[in-house]
Design an enzyme around this catalytic site. Structure first.
Site, short mmCIF file in Angstrom:
data_model
loop_
_atom_site.label_atom_id
_atom_site.label_comp_id
_atom_site.label_asym_id
_atom_site.label_seq_id
_atom_site.Cartn_x
_atom_site.Cartn_y
_atom_site.Cartn_z
CE1 TYR A 3 0.43 7.69 -7.05
CE2 TYR A 3 -1.24 8.38 -7.95
CZ TYR A 3 -1.38 7.95 -6.84
OH TYR A 3 -1.32 7.19 -5.92
CB ALA A 4 0.78 8.76 -14.91
CB ALA A 5 5.24 6.33 -14.97
CB SER A 60 -3.85 4.58 -8.79
OG SER A 60 -4.87 6.37 -8.87
CB ILE A 105 -9.52 6.80 -1.43
CG1 ILE A 105 -9.13 6.68 -2.57
CG2 ILE A 105 -9.60 7.31 -0.12
CD1 ILE A 105 -10.73 5.98 -2.30
CG ASN A 150 -1.89 1.18 1.38
OD1 ASN A 150 -2.80 2.06 0.54
ND2 ASN A 150 -1.06 2.03 2.32
P1 NAD Z 1 -1.10 8.97 2.45
O1 NAD Z 1 0.01 9.42 1.78
O2 NAD Z 1 -2.12 8.73 3.64
O3 NAD Z 1 -0.20 7.47 3.59
C1 NAD Z 1 0.94 5.95 2.99
C2 NAD Z 1 1.59 5.91 3.81
O4 NAD Z 1 2.68 5.33 3.16
C3 NAD Z 1 2.08 6.98 4.80
O5 NAD Z 1 1.49 6.77 6.08
C4 NAD Z 1 2.77 6.93 4.53
O6 NAD Z 1 4.02 7.30 5.35
C5 NAD Z 1 3.59 6.08 3.95
N1 NAD Z 1 4.72 5.48 3.24
C6 NAD Z 1 5.54 6.52 2.34
N2 NAD Z 1 6.47 6.14 1.88
C7 NAD Z 1 6.72 4.71 2.89
C8 NAD Z 1 7.83 4.68 2.05
N3 NAD Z 1 9.01 4.60 1.81
N4 NAD Z 1 8.22 2.78 3.42
C9 NAD Z 1 7.22 3.05 3.73
N5 NAD Z 1 5.74 3.28 4.01
C10 NAD Z 1 6.07 5.01 3.13
O7 NAD Z 1 -1.78 7.71 1.31
P2 NAD Z 1 -3.28 7.26 1.05
O8 NAD Z 1 -4.27 7.93 0.13
O9 NAD Z 1 -3.92 6.41 2.22
O10 NAD Z 1 -2.71 6.35 -0.09
C11 NAD Z 1 -2.10 4.67 0.24
C12 NAD Z 1 -1.98 4.07 -1.68
O11 NAD Z 1 -3.26 4.22 -2.02
C13 NAD Z 1 -0.97 4.13 -2.20
O12 NAD Z 1 0.14 3.87 -2.51
C14 NAD Z 1 -1.30 5.74 -3.23
O13 NAD Z 1 -1.18 5.91 -4.13
C15 NAD Z 1 -2.88 5.03 -3.11
N6 NAD Z 1 -4.27 5.46 -3.91
C16 NAD Z 1 -4.27 6.72 -3.12
C17 NAD Z 1 -5.54 7.54 -3.33
C18 NAD Z 1 -6.55 8.65 -2.26
O14 NAD Z 1 -7.06 9.43 -3.28
N7 NAD Z 1 -6.21 8.51 -1.42
C19 NAD Z 1 -6.14 7.06 -4.72
C20 NAD Z 1 -5.48 6.33 -5.49
C21 NAD Z 1 -4.30 5.76 -5.37
#
Ligand code: NAD
Length: 255
Positions: A163-165, A150, A196, A98
């Site tokens: 990010y898209a890549a 995503s 989200i 995640n």
């Molecule tokens: P967020 O930023 O709220 O949480 C991400 C978590 O990942 C954070 O706790 C952060 O500390 C941790 N993190 C960052 N870099 C890290 C690393 N190098 N090693 C370990 N942990 C690390 O993000 P989110 O919105 O909860 O998103 C979670 C996932 O879902 C991501 O991969 C994001 O791309 C994807 N996503 C989110 C959305 C959205 O709208 N929120 C949409 C599509 C996809």
């Protein structure tokens, strides 16, 4: 674990489940959902205090939960965490890849540092974690790997070249690993969330968020729990025939 609740209705009872980026947002909601479903939850994130707080929340839900400070870009940290999990629990049933970040800029403005950092976390990190658990899952003859893509990884998005890549790349990982690992009893799937409401959206202007909500037939942003519920389904035996899928969870925004 509360044995009175673990026998009935818990879809992930005793499944050792590693969740990266579990300290906040979708990762934390997923850890809590898995906790409620009876999993043994392994929470990984970059900051000790945040990991400890998330672990405490899972334990408050009566789950067995442990935390690790792991930066997924650092292979030694990932390997050390996997080694500790195996020493403590003897198996790994589920990996939820995640952890992810954004560092947005239009193509003409994006720095090499922004490009590299997002590739490192979102793509290399997913590769590190999946590779680190695969020998164990193959030896078990079972396992589930779930990857965070995503809608941006299906349709692209303005200002998100890097990010898209990575999110397209995660779909490539998913389809490739589902072919390689399916015959060994391991299912690999991706979830493609829409927008989200989590801290990852904090840097987005309010107007952009309003426009997004307008485009969603359900007329709201997603909640972290909306995605956590889908991860729980995909991790469970109810999804026994779901492999190589990319499940879009976006309120229908791309219809
Ligand atoms: P967020 O930023 O709220 O949480 C991400 C978590 O990942 C954070 O706790 C952060 O500390 C941790 N993190 C960052 N870099 C890290 C690393 N190098 N090693 C370990 N942990 C690390 O993000 P989110 O919105 O909860 O998103 C979670 C996932 O879902 C991501 O991969 C994001 O791309 C994807 N996503 C989110 C959305 C959205 O709208 N929120 C949409 C599509 C996809």
């Amino acid at each position: 674990m509360n044995t009175t609740t673990s026998s009935l209705g818990q879809r992930l009872a005793n499944k050792v489940s590693i969740i990266t980026g579990a300290a906040q947002g979708i990762g934390l909601a997923t850890a809590l959902k898995f906790a409620h479903e009876g999993a043994i939850v392994v929470l990984c994130d970059v900051k000790q205090a945040a990991v400890d707080a998330a672990v405490a929340q899972c334990q408050a839900a009566d789950a067995q939960a442990v935390g690790f400070v792991v930066d997924v870009t650092q292979r030694e940290m990932v390997d050390a965490m996997v080694k500790s999990v195996l020493a403590k629990f003897g198996r790994i049933d589920v990996l939820v890849n995640n952890a992810g970040i954004t560092q947005d800029a239009r193509l003409q403005k994006m720095t090499i540092e922004q490009f590299d950092r997002v590739i490192d976390v979102n793509l290399r990190g997913v590769f590190h974690c999946a590779q680190a658990v695969t020998d164990t899952m193959v030896a078990q003859g079972s396992g589930v790997i779930l990857n965070a893509s995503s809608v941006v990884g299906i349709y692209g998005n303005f200002g998100q070249t890097n990010y898209a890549a990575t999110k397209f790349g995660v779909i490539g990982f998913t389809k490739t690993w589902s072919r390689e690992l399916g015959p060994k009893g391991i299912r690999v799937n991706a979830v493609a969330p829409g927008f989200i409401a989590t801290p990852i959206l904090d840097s987005m202007p309010e107007k952009v968020i309003e426009d997004m909500v307008h485009r969603v037939p359900l007329k709201r942003l997603g909640r972290a729990e909306d995605i956590a519920n889908v991860y729980a389904f995909l991790a469970s035996d109810e999804a026994a025939y779901v492999n190589g899928a990319v499940l879009e969870v976006s309120g229908g925004m791309t219809v």
